[in-house]
Design an enzyme around this catalytic site. Sequence first.
Site, PDB file in Angstrom:
ATOM      1  N   ASP A   1      57.655 -56.596  52.095  1.00  0.00           N
ATOM      2  CA  ASP A   1      57.929 -57.177  51.097  1.00  0.00           C
ATOM      3  C   ASP A   1      58.953 -58.439  51.026  1.00  0.00           C
ATOM      4  OD1 ASP A   1      59.912 -55.630  51.090  1.00  0.00           O
ATOM      5  OD2 ASP A   1      59.371 -54.386  49.220  1.00  0.00           O
TER       6      ASP A   1
ATOM      7  N   ASN B   1      63.206 -45.119  41.496  1.00  0.00           N
ATOM      8  CA  ASN B   1      61.785 -44.983  40.581  1.00  0.00           C
ATOM      9  C   ASN B   1      60.572 -44.600  41.021  1.00  0.00           C
ATOM     10  OD1 ASN B   1      61.084 -47.210  41.492  1.00  0.00           O
ATOM     11  ND2 ASN B   1      61.194 -48.505  39.763  1.00  0.00           N
TER      12      ASN B   1
ATOM     13  N   HIS C   1      59.040 -46.390  43.831  1.00  0.00           N
ATOM     14  CA  HIS C   1      58.555 -47.356  44.161  1.00  0.00           C
ATOM     15  C   HIS C   1      58.359 -47.235  45.860  1.00  0.00           C
ATOM     16  CE1 HIS C   1      62.096 -50.234  44.112  1.00  0.00           C
ATOM     17  NE2 HIS C   1      61.679 -49.957  45.629  1.00  0.00           N
TER      18      HIS C   1
ATOM     19  N   GLU D   1      55.847 -51.168  41.936  1.00  0.00           N
ATOM     20  CA  GLU D   1      56.399 -50.474  41.101  1.00  0.00           C
ATOM     21  C   GLU D   1      55.643 -49.602  40.078  1.00  0.00           C
ATOM     22  OE1 GLU D   1      59.518 -50.779  41.131  1.00  0.00           O
ATOM     23  OE2 GLU D   1      60.248 -53.081  40.454  1.00  0.00           O
TER      24      GLU D   1
HETATM   25  C1  GLP Z   1      63.860 -52.272  47.889  1.00  0.00           C
HETATM   26  C2  GLP Z   1      62.673 -52.223  48.876  1.00  0.00           C
HETATM   27  C3  GLP Z   1      61.953 -51.056  49.013  1.00  0.00           C
HETATM   28  C4  GLP Z   1      62.963 -50.060  49.581  1.00  0.00           C
HETATM   29  C5  GLP Z   1      63.879 -49.774  48.418  1.00  0.00           C
HETATM   30  C6  GLP Z   1      65.051 -48.790  48.968  1.00  0.00           C
HETATM   31  O1  GLP Z   1      63.561 -52.002  46.460  1.00  0.00           O
HETATM   32  N1  GLP Z   1      61.726 -53.267  48.170  1.00  0.00           N
HETATM   33  O2  GLP Z   1      61.057 -51.462  50.150  1.00  0.00           O
HETATM   34  O3  GLP Z   1      62.288 -48.786  49.880  1.00  0.00           O
HETATM   35  O4  GLP Z   1      64.679 -50.857  48.381  1.00  0.00           O
HETATM   36  O5  GLP Z   1      66.449 -49.208  48.820  1.00  0.00           O
HETATM   37  P1  GLP Z   1      67.676 -48.391  49.188  1.00  0.00           P
HETATM   38  O6  GLP Z   1      67.441 -47.869  50.371  1.00  0.00           O
HETATM   39  O7  GLP Z   1      68.653 -49.421  49.223  1.00  0.00           O
HETATM   40  O8  GLP Z   1      67.807 -47.377  48.084  1.00  0.00           O
END
Ligand code: GLP
Length: 257
Positions: free
Chosen positions: A67, A136, A138, A143
Amino acid sequence: MNLIICESGVDVARAAADRIAREIDRHPHLVLGLPTGRTSIPLYARLAAARNEGQCRFDRVVTFNLDEFVGLPPTHPGSYRAFMARHCFEPLGIPDARVHFLNGVAADLDAECASYERQLAEIGGTDLQVLGLGANGHIGFNEPADALHARTHRVRLCQETRLANVGLFDGALDRVPTEALSMGMATILEARALVLVAQSANKREAVTAMVEGLVTPRLPASFLQLHPRVDVYLDEDAAAGLSETTRLMARRRCNQA
Ligand code: GLP
C-alpha cells in the site's frame, strides 16, 4: 493457520526472518509482497543482519508493496516508499529496478491500481506475502467494512489507522493522509504462501478474532483462515487472548517443526 507463538517481539522478528530467508535461499527470484509498519522494522533489520553476515542475498527477489498513501510523492519522508527505502530496500540491497510500488500521486489513481494488478499478474503473482496486522484487524489498508474490495483500490483510512501512522508525520495527525491505495483482499489471498507478524497487547483482540472468530469483512484479517498456507508469528502479549486449545495446537506444531 499455522501459529508460531514466540516469547518476545525480538523472537517474532527472528523466527519470521528465518522463514523468509529460507524461502529466498531456495528461490532467489522469489516474488515477495511486503508490508510497512513498526512490526516490520525489526524483521527487516534481522534480514539485513543475515545479509551482512553473508547468509542471504536479496538482489534477485522482486518486491510488491501492499500500500501507499494518496497524495505523497515517493520522496516524501512520510511515504511508505521512503519508509521501505530506509528500513528495507537499502539495508537489504534490493535494486530499485526490482521494486514495485503504488504511486500515490499518479494522475489517474484508478489506472494506477489497475496497472499494479497487471504487473503482478504478468510476473505470475506473489510467491510469499508478508503482512502486519492493524489493531482494527486491517491487512494492507483493507479497513473493516460491510464489504471488501477484491482488487487494488483507493481507500479512505479509519481515524484509528491514521493515528497508528502518526509517527511517520512527527506526531501531527492533520498531516497523515486521509486516503491510500491498497492491494485488495483477493490480491493478497492469491499469494502462494503468507507470513503474518503481530506483537504487543494492542493487537491481542485483533489476533484473537483473526484466529478464532468468524470470517467477516468487519475484521479483514479473518479471511486468512480461508488460505491453506499462512504462518502467523505472535509474541506472548499478542497471543494472550487465544484459547488454551489454540495455544496447545500452536505449541504442538512448533515442537514438530
Ligand atoms: C499500516 C500498514 C499495514 C500494517 C500496519 C501495522 O497500517 N498499512 O500494512 O500491517 O500498519 O502497523 P504496526 O506494525 O505499526 O502496528
